[in-house]
Design a protein around this motif. Sequence first.
Motif, mmCIF file in Angstrom:
data_model
loop_
_atom_site.group_PDB
_atom_site.id
_atom_site.type_symbol
_atom_site.label_atom_id
_atom_site.label_comp_id
_atom_site.label_asym_id
_atom_site.label_seq_id
_atom_site.Cartn_x
_atom_site.Cartn_y
_atom_site.Cartn_z
ATOM 1 N N MET A 1 0.519 -1.401 0.159
ATOM 2 C CA MET A 1 0.059 0.257 -0.418
ATOM 3 C C MET A 1 0.968 0.807 0.020
ATOM 4 O O MET A 1 0.208 2.245 -0.866
ATOM 5 N N ALA A 2 1.733 1.527 0.635
ATOM 6 C CA ALA A 2 2.990 2.605 0.492
ATOM 7 C C ALA A 2 3.313 2.848 -1.094
ATOM 8 O O ALA A 2 3.741 3.682 -0.922
ATOM 9 N N SER A 3 3.370 1.625 -2.317
ATOM 10 C CA SER A 3 4.284 2.240 -2.828
ATOM 11 C C SER A 3 2.573 3.739 -3.963
ATOM 12 O O SER A 3 3.221 3.538 -4.287
ATOM 13 N N VAL A 4 1.392 3.081 -3.554
ATOM 14 C CA VAL A 4 0.767 3.706 -3.594
ATOM 15 C C VAL A 4 0.664 4.754 -3.376
ATOM 16 O O VAL A 4 0.067 5.669 -4.214
ATOM 17 N N ILE A 5 1.015 5.351 -2.235
ATOM 18 C CA ILE A 5 0.839 6.347 -2.108
ATOM 19 C C ILE A 5 1.451 7.191 -2.116
ATOM 20 O O ILE A 5 1.802 8.691 -2.879
ATOM 21 N N ALA A 6 3.056 6.833 -3.060
ATOM 22 C CA ALA A 6 3.896 7.012 -3.584
ATOM 23 C C ALA A 6 3.980 7.870 -4.614
ATOM 24 O O ALA A 6 4.571 8.774 -5.160
ATOM 25 N N LEU A 7 2.603 7.368 -5.146
ATOM 26 C CA LEU A 7 2.380 7.600 -6.408
ATOM 27 C C LEU A 7 2.329 9.140 -6.727
ATOM 28 O O LEU A 7 1.289 9.271 -7.882
ATOM 29 N N CYS A 8 1.289 9.192 -5.640
ATOM 30 C CA CYS A 8 0.925 10.352 -6.180
ATOM 31 C C CYS A 8 1.430 11.351 -5.391
ATOM 32 O O CYS A 8 0.873 13.027 -5.229
ATOM 33 N N GLY A 9 2.886 12.016 -5.447
ATOM 34 C CA GLY A 9 3.683 12.712 -5.320
ATOM 35 C C GLY A 9 3.917 14.009 -6.698
ATOM 36 O O GLY A 9 3.880 13.079 -7.823
ATOM 37 N N LYS A 10 4.512 14.925 -6.910
ATOM 38 C CA LYS A 10 4.479 15.536 -8.278
ATOM 39 C C LYS A 10 6.000 16.063 -7.546
ATOM 40 O O LYS A 10 5.563 17.762 -7.230
ATOM 41 N N PRO A 11 7.148 15.816 -7.599
ATOM 42 C CA PRO A 11 7.128 14.930 -8.155
ATOM 43 C C PRO A 11 7.908 13.317 -7.300
ATOM 44 O O PRO A 11 7.645 13.788 -6.443
ATOM 45 N N VAL A 12 7.737 11.924 -7.669
ATOM 46 C CA VAL A 12 8.017 11.534 -7.014
ATOM 47 C C VAL A 12 9.375 10.644 -6.813
ATOM 48 O O VAL A 12 9.901 10.632 -8.241
ATOM 49 N N GLU A 13 10.435 10.745 -6.162
ATOM 50 C CA GLU A 13 11.793 10.371 -5.777
ATOM 51 C C GLU A 13 12.139 9.165 -5.493
ATOM 52 O O GLU A 13 11.450 9.502 -4.031
ATOM 53 N N MET A 14 12.607 8.573 -5.677
ATOM 54 C CA MET A 14 13.721 7.412 -4.901
ATOM 55 C C MET A 14 15.325 7.469 -4.457
ATOM 56 O O MET A 14 15.945 7.754 -5.406
ATOM 57 N N SER A 15 16.228 6.550 -3.335
ATOM 58 C CA SER A 15 17.114 6.822 -2.959
ATOM 59 C C SER A 15 17.320 5.930 -4.007
ATOM 60 O O SER A 15 16.256 5.049 -4.120
ATOM 61 N N LYS A 16 18.600 5.975 -4.432
ATOM 62 C CA LYS A 16 19.213 5.101 -5.195
ATOM 63 C C LYS A 16 19.248 2.862 -4.357
ATOM 64 O O LYS A 16 19.401 2.559 -5.482
ATOM 65 N N TYR A 17 19.454 3.433 -3.829
ATOM 66 C CA TYR A 17 19.358 1.696 -2.224
ATOM 67 C C TYR A 17 17.938 1.452 -2.606
ATOM 68 O O TYR A 17 17.945 0.945 -0.963
ATOM 69 N N ALA A 18 16.907 2.544 -2.436
ATOM 70 C CA ALA A 18 15.230 2.724 -1.675
ATOM 71 C C ALA A 18 14.927 0.693 -2.653
ATOM 72 O O ALA A 18 15.851 0.343 -3.740
ATOM 73 N N ARG A 19 13.637 0.499 -2.157
ATOM 74 C CA ARG A 19 13.284 -0.470 -3.610
ATOM 75 C C ARG A 19 11.681 0.270 -3.467
ATOM 76 O O ARG A 19 10.678 0.539 -2.289
ATOM 77 N N LEU A 20 10.350 -0.561 -4.516
ATOM 78 C CA LEU A 20 9.156 -0.509 -4.166
ATOM 79 C C LEU A 20 8.662 -1.825 -4.441
ATOM 80 O O LEU A 20 9.395 -2.919 -5.088
ATOM 81 N N MET A 21 8.522 -2.092 -4.239
ATOM 82 C CA MET A 21 7.456 -3.453 -4.065
ATOM 83 C C MET A 21 5.694 -3.379 -4.587
ATOM 84 O O MET A 21 5.026 -3.205 -3.953
ATOM 85 N N LEU A 22 5.026 -4.282 -5.351
ATOM 86 C CA LEU A 22 4.243 -4.275 -5.713
ATOM 87 C C LEU A 22 3.379 -5.719 -5.692
ATOM 88 O O LEU A 22 3.984 -6.780 -5.716
ATOM 89 N N HIS A 23 1.998 -5.524 -5.279
ATOM 90 C CA HIS A 23 1.418 -7.863 -5.227
ATOM 91 C C HIS A 23 -0.010 -7.443 -5.219
ATOM 92 O O HIS A 23 -0.487 -6.696 -5.108
#
Length: 268
Positions: free
Chosen positions: A87-109
């Motif tokens: 669910m956190a990956s869904v919340i992340a999508l509403c950013g304008k913009p969305v940025e990730m640390s190069k060490y981070a991970r996104l997960m969907l299931h």
Amino acid sequence: MSRFFNITTSDDGTSTIFLYGDIGDYTEVQSGRIAQELMEAERVSRRIHVRINSNGGEVYSGIAIFNALRHSQADIRIYVDGIAASMASVIALCGKPVEMSKYARLMLHSVSGGCYGNKQDLQRCMEEIESLEGSLSEIYAERLGMSKEEVKQTYFDGEDHWLTAKEALNLGFIDDIYDADPVPADSTPAQIYTLFNNRLVEPQKNREDMNLEDVKKRPRFKDCASDADVFRLMDQLEEEAGKVPILTKENTDLKARVKTYEDKAEAE
């Protein structure tokens, strides 16, 4: 306030909200508290950074947070510091913009859930899960430029789909990658989650220690030999402070009585 729920404001007027922990009404990231913090952040600044390190959690709580952020009139920028899973990956999508640390991970299931009851109860539970997957598929599809069915077939297939920052960028989940303090190259998602949580906790712990040392330097505390002495003196001061309103009222009453006697004496 919980250490995972705080708003910080920088010198340039940017407020930051931390979504660190599990999502749910009885866990660290509660939708009601996040909504309140968002309103407070909007009151003091127009630019809000939301930093995420979460394994996910309850879908309905997550949808409430997603909608609160999406409908905010502020400039919402989201940073995935460690993990944005489920669910956190869904919340992340509403950013304008969305940025990730190069060490981070996104997960969907796929959506997970359970119930107890007869076959009709179980059927209703399955229908609710399928309905939720449909709603989440629409959110992902809007971001990725895919159809709802394509999202369901690709990511709601019963497997965990872990994405690195580079993979998330190439697929369109995020807009950019930012640098961050390095983590070991062979770190698991669970280890990354813990590392970033600790990085949030430790500065606050250090700040509390520093504040106590500053207190010891004040003249009133110069004779305190230990931290315990400092806290005992603080308790005494707090007790004395609690008596101030009572003493103030008594003082006011006495002044009023004296004034009455003075006026009476002057009249006589």
